[in-house]
Motif scaffolding. Sequence first.
Motif, mmCIF file in Angstrom:
data_model
loop_
_atom_site.group_PDB
_atom_site.id
_atom_site.type_symbol
_atom_site.label_atom_id
_atom_site.label_comp_id
_atom_site.label_asym_id
_atom_site.label_seq_id
_atom_site.Cartn_x
_atom_site.Cartn_y
_atom_site.Cartn_z
ATOM 1 N N ASP A 57 -31.935 40.403 -30.640
ATOM 2 C CA ASP A 57 -32.065 40.670 -29.204
ATOM 3 C C ASP A 57 -33.383 41.375 -28.894
ATOM 4 O O ASP A 57 -34.042 41.071 -27.904
ATOM 5 N N CYS A 58 -33.756 42.323 -29.757
ATOM 6 C CA CYS A 58 -35.001 43.063 -29.554
ATOM 7 C C CYS A 58 -36.212 42.155 -29.714
ATOM 8 O O CYS A 58 -37.125 42.157 -28.872
ATOM 9 N N MET A 59 -36.235 41.351 -30.771
ATOM 10 C CA MET A 59 -37.390 40.504 -31.030
ATOM 11 C C MET A 59 -37.517 39.378 -30.010
ATOM 12 O O MET A 59 -38.617 38.929 -29.701
ATOM 13 N N ARG A 60 -36.371 38.950 -29.474
ATOM 14 C CA ARG A 60 -36.410 37.877 -28.477
ATOM 15 C C ARG A 60 -37.075 38.339 -27.186
ATOM 16 O O ARG A 60 -37.709 37.535 -26.484
ATOM 17 N N THR A 61 -36.916 39.610 -26.851
ATOM 18 C CA THR A 61 -37.504 40.148 -25.619
ATOM 19 C C THR A 61 -38.879 40.776 -25.846
ATOM 20 O O THR A 61 -39.508 41.215 -24.884
ATOM 21 N N MET A 62 -39.328 40.811 -27.076
ATOM 22 C CA MET A 62 -40.630 41.390 -27.391
ATOM 23 C C MET A 62 -41.748 40.486 -26.858
ATOM 24 O O MET A 62 -41.683 39.267 -26.994
ATOM 25 N N PRO A 63 -42.776 41.047 -26.217
ATOM 26 C CA PRO A 63 -43.914 40.219 -25.783
ATOM 27 C C PRO A 63 -44.531 39.472 -26.966
ATOM 28 O O PRO A 63 -44.685 40.035 -28.058
ATOM 29 N N VAL A 64 -44.870 38.202 -26.735
ATOM 30 C CA VAL A 64 -45.327 37.356 -27.841
ATOM 31 C C VAL A 64 -46.612 37.872 -28.473
ATOM 32 O O VAL A 64 -46.854 37.654 -29.669
ATOM 33 N N PHE A 65 -47.442 38.567 -27.689
ATOM 34 C CA PHE A 65 -48.711 39.059 -28.228
ATOM 35 C C PHE A 65 -48.482 40.102 -29.326
ATOM 36 O O PHE A 65 -49.336 40.279 -30.198
ATOM 37 N N VAL A 66 -47.340 40.788 -29.278
ATOM 38 C CA VAL A 66 -47.060 41.820 -30.276
ATOM 39 C C VAL A 66 -46.954 41.216 -31.674
ATOM 40 O O VAL A 66 -47.324 41.853 -32.670
ATOM 41 N N PHE A 67 -46.486 39.976 -31.771
ATOM 42 C CA PHE A 67 -46.341 39.332 -33.075
ATOM 43 C C PHE A 67 -47.698 39.083 -33.740
ATOM 44 O O PHE A 67 -47.777 38.950 -34.961
ATOM 45 N N LEU A 68 -48.745 39.002 -32.928
ATOM 46 C CA LEU A 68 -50.065 38.712 -33.486
ATOM 47 C C LEU A 68 -50.699 39.940 -34.139
ATOM 48 O O LEU A 68 -51.555 39.795 -35.014
ATOM 49 N N ILE A 69 -50.310 41.152 -33.705
ATOM 50 C CA ILE A 69 -50.981 42.361 -34.179
ATOM 51 C C ILE A 69 -50.849 42.547 -35.683
ATOM 52 O O ILE A 69 -51.862 42.656 -36.395
ATOM 53 N N PRO A 70 -49.628 42.599 -36.260
ATOM 54 C CA PRO A 70 -49.551 42.763 -37.718
ATOM 55 C C PRO A 70 -50.106 41.564 -38.473
ATOM 56 O O PRO A 70 -50.663 41.722 -39.570
#
Length: 271
Positions: free
Chosen positions: A125-138
């Motif tokens: 649920d948390c990852m589904r609502t996370m802004p997609v740009f956040v996945f690019l940072i790590p």
Amino acid sequence: MINIGHYIEVAIEWLAEKGAGFFDVWNVYVEGVIDSFQLVLYAIPFYVFISLTALLAWWKSGKGMGLFTLLGLLLVWGMGFWKETMQTLALVLFSTFAALLIGVPLGIWTEKNERCNRIFRPVLDCMRTMPVFVFLIPAVLFFGLGTVPGVLATIVFAMFPVIRFTGLGMRQVPGHVVEAALAFGATPRQLFLKVQLPLAFPTVLTGINQAVMMSLSMVVVSAMISTGGLGEVVLEGITQMKIGLGFEGGIALVILAVILDRITQGIVRKG
């Protein structure tokens, strides 16, 4: 003040430093696989690819979709974006396949293990609502700029619907069917492979459709870190104020998205 971001930043930087050798190896390996996949698509003549894809769309989604696929892909080729389209398609297919390899077993595990389900559900649920740009940072911190971080971020982003729909499909198997199979002496392996998995398969296919769409959207966003494909065409149109180029790239993306969506939906309906 609670500075959560500081602790996350420290943890990611520590991982990037300590695992530099590991990430470098995976960077070379994944990039080699993706490049090979793209070369295979490049080697197929455009008229052969368009014909086969149109026939597949006709078979799975009807005559109208077959005609749309034929004309749409011919328009993409005519606009001069064939190579970029094949790059995007290769990234989407590779990311979806990798998301399935990881997501389906995790989805089955969450259904079999209630404790695992209680842990994974809020995470999903948390990852589904996370802004997609956040996945690019790590991904950028671990692998730098280029195709690999974009693909890995896409895999993570597309994995969540696969996990959710796989678990949902397994839970929707009727209890009386399971009881009947056990009454006839089915072993746990036979129960899973011959009863639960076939009955859950249509729901799993719906998860695959969602994974394809999410992969396509993430591949476009990841153009910001030089992943390539049609996303970079749209990004160039935005950053350089080339309105026509941006619209052309967007049209090509829409055509590819509709084709992939209708074909995967047809596979869900007809199998």
